[in-house]
Design an enzyme around this catalytic site. Structure first.
Site: not given
Length: 246
Positions: A108, A118, A120-121
């Site tokens: 943020h 955002h 993700n893995v």
């Protein structure tokens, strides 16, 4: 397959993901120039009331010059049995133990002209009697601008398109861009969450190739985001923009 190979593969993914967390934290601290990440290492030992065990590293940066808050977590968790819902459509998973590892982040920014992001893995593996019965990769990244700027959005998607080229070219990019758009569509508001990016799940055809794609997505996040940070972090803004951001 050697009984050691599944563990070697999993360890390779785990090693990559802990390194990815380290690299992203270092890059964001440099971009911020003021605040640093603070780590909370956590663990859930066997025998706890929860059926899940494992641990991880949660890192949070607060009140920086560029980022109000940035969080990135690594987790490595396991369980002795998958819930019935997980094996309902995949009966080969019934009775299997499992282990999952991943990195997830949300940043943020302070400046309203710098987008929230955002990513993700993750990697999942189900095992029975020492043999892998299923494995797959998943992940992606997406961008949520408060004030969309064409230059930034084009750069974001061009970076995503470029990293997909060795893995099926535009066909791979189109499929995973569309998946992201659909996954993050807010039905109750009839709009997308931000401008999208890439999203994929259940990718489990060829380990070396699919792991290489996961690495391309993980590494590509900084390539996509840092140039936007550099362009927008010093853009002048006032109370009106700040209120809109909030």
């Amino acid at each position: 397959m050697s009984e050691h190979k599944p563990m070697q593969e999993f360890d390779a993914v785990r090693h990559y993901l802990t390194g990815l967390q380290d690299r992203i934290c270092a890059a964001i601290e440099t971009a911020d120039g003021s605040a640093r990440f603070h780590e909370d290492a956590w663990s859930r030992p066997p025998g706890d009331a929860s059926p899940i065990r494992g641990g991880g590293r949660t890192r949070v940066l607060r009140d920086g010059a560029v980022f109000e808050q940035a969080g990135i977590g690594f987790s490595d968790v396991a369980g002795d049995r998958l819930p019935p819902s997980a094996s309902a459509h995949r009966p080969e998973l019934a009775g299997a133990s499992w282990r999952a590892v991943g990195v997830s982040l949300v940043f943020h920014p302070r400046n309203p002209y710098l987008p929230t992001t955002h990513a993700n893995v993750r990697h999942f593996r189900a095992i029975r009697d020492g043999e892998t019965v299923a494995w797959w990769f998943g992940g992606g990244f997406d961008l949520t601008p408060f004030y969309p700027i064409d230059e930034d959005v084009l750069h974001w998607h061009q970076t995503a398109r470029d990293l997909c080229q060795p893995f099926g070219g535009d066909e791979r990019y189109d499929a995973h861009k569309r998946w992201c758009d659909e996954y993050f569509f807010l039905k109750h508001r009839n709009e997308t969450r931000g401008v999208g990016g890439l999203f994929f799940d259940d990718l489990g055809e060829d380990f070396e190739r699919d792991f290489a794609y996961q690495r391309a997505v993980g590494d590509g996040f900084l390539d996509a985001y840092l140039p936007i940070v550099e362009r927008r972090k010093d853009t002048p803004y006032g109370e009106r923009e700040r209120e809109f951001q909030m």
